[in-house]
Design an enzyme around this catalytic site. Structure first.
Site, PDB file in Angstrom:
ATOM      1  N   ALA A  66      44.124  -5.288  41.702  1.00  0.00           N
ATOM      2  CA  ALA A  66      43.002  -6.161  42.028  1.00  0.00           C
ATOM      3  C   ALA A  66      43.602  -7.505  42.426  1.00  0.00           C
ATOM      4  CB  ALA A  66      42.096  -6.299  40.817  1.00  0.00           C
ATOM      5  N   GLY A 111      44.811  -2.045  39.628  1.00  0.00           N
ATOM      6  CA  GLY A 111      43.647  -1.445  40.302  1.00  0.00           C
ATOM      7  C   GLY A 111      44.035  -0.362  41.293  1.00  0.00           C
ATOM      8  N   GLU A 114      44.515   2.640  39.212  1.00  0.00           N
ATOM      9  CA  GLU A 114      43.167   3.022  38.755  1.00  0.00           C
ATOM     10  C   GLU A 114      42.372   3.684  39.875  1.00  0.00           C
ATOM     11  OE1 GLU A 114      42.634  -1.043  37.352  1.00  0.00           O
ATOM     12  OE2 GLU A 114      42.040  -0.272  35.397  1.00  0.00           O
ATOM     13  N   GLU A 134      48.964  -5.038  34.043  1.00  0.00           N
ATOM     14  CA  GLU A 134      48.047  -6.118  33.663  1.00  0.00           C
ATOM     15  C   GLU A 134      48.541  -6.912  32.461  1.00  0.00           C
ATOM     16  OE1 GLU A 134      47.140  -3.047  34.481  1.00  0.00           O
ATOM     17  OE2 GLU A 134      45.376  -3.094  35.780  1.00  0.00           O
TER      18      GLU A 134
END
Ligand code: COA
Length: 260
Positions: A66, A111, A114, A134
């Site tokens: 992200a 992300g 993910e 993260e």
């Protein structure tokens, strides 16, 4: 309006969606996530498309996470909304009635990992790297990483990756069952397209029922999940494709599926 950060290419029965922000290693900013939702919704409703390949543009990244510059501005409320919004898009992909194949061409971090995990199949280039880094940013995954990773590779291996933030290469990802196959970078898209073609030649209702049985069944107690399978098995027995497939086998010929 054409999306700014995605490329969509339609082939005969499948589409290739490319996340296209190579200067930012295809990091998922707000606009890209919103565009991904719109594009996937449109493809879900497009009867000419029966499978989707998701990949990243450039040689380096599938998706490097992200967008950290956007995350850095979040507080408790906006952070939760940010996570919910991305989760909704990824869950939509996971629940699509058409197989989505992640062709992981490079970094699949945060992300990106993910997003790949929300796809139904994952194939990887030898150049790809996977991880949930993260924790190195003082964060935790917010787009499903703490939930899908242990479901895919087991609690212990998932906790190792989540707690260390370590990156793994494609071969380790294969060993852990995170991807189903690893190919040379120049063969990745070709292999993904071959897979898409194999899948689009299968009977469409059976494909849909398999996706549904696995997605819904995995979250149910075994007896309820078996019940769901039996219900779907009953329904499939009432389709023309089942009659055609079984008859073709007995008559020693190739079946002609009609999607009915
Ligand atoms: N969000 C925002 N921008 C990102 C990004 C992300 N997740 N990942 C990479 N970028 C940007 C970099 O800021 C850089 O932008 P700039 O050229 O304007 O400075 C550009 O993409 C290229 O990245 P760079 O770090 O210079 O490439 P690299 O080859 O040295 O390193 C990575 C590659 C993937 C190891 C490194 O970019 C990285 O660690 N990215 C973040 C991964 C991450 O933590 N993801 C989880 C986010 S929650």
């Amino acid at each position: 309006m054409a999306p700014q950060n995605l490329l969509v290419q339609k082939k005969e029965h499948y589409a290739i969606v490319t996340i296209n922000r190579p200067d930012k290693l295809n990091a998922l900013n707000n606009l890209t996530v919103a565009e991904l939702y719109e594009v996937m919704k449109a493809l879900a409703n497009d009867d000419s498309i029966r499978a989707i390949i998701l990949t990243g543009s450039g040689e380096k990244a599938f998706v490097a996470g992200a967008d950290i510059s956007e995350i850095s501005q979040k507080d408790e409320i906006s952070g939760e909304l940010f996570a919910l919004k991305g989760q909704r898009v990824f869950r939509f992909i996971e629940q699509m009635a058409k197989p989505v194949i992640a062709a992981v061409n490079g970094y699949a971090l945060g992300g990106g990992c993910e997003l790949a995990m929300a796809c139904h199949l994952r194939i990887s280039s030898t150049r790809a790297k996977f991880g949930q880094p993260e924790i190195n940013l003082g964060l935790i995954p917010g787009y499903g990483g703490t939930q899908r990773l242990p479901r895919l590779i087991g609690r212990s291996n998932a906790l190792y990756l989540l707690l260390t933030g370590e990156m793994i290469d494609a071969h380790r990802a294969y060993e852990l069952g995170l991807v189903s196959e690893v190919v040379e970078p120049e063969q990745l898209l070709e292999r993904a397209e071959t897979l898409a073609k194999i899948i689009t030649e299968k009977p469409i209702i059976a494909t849909r029922f398999i996706l549904k049985a696995v997605d819904e069944g995995l979250e149910l107690p075994l007896d309820a999940a078996l019940n769901l399978e039996a219900k779907l098995f009953g329904k499939i027995c009432d389709t023309e494709d089942m009659k055609e497939g079984t008859r073709a086998f007995l008559e020693k010929r190739k079946p002609e599926f009609k999607g009915r």
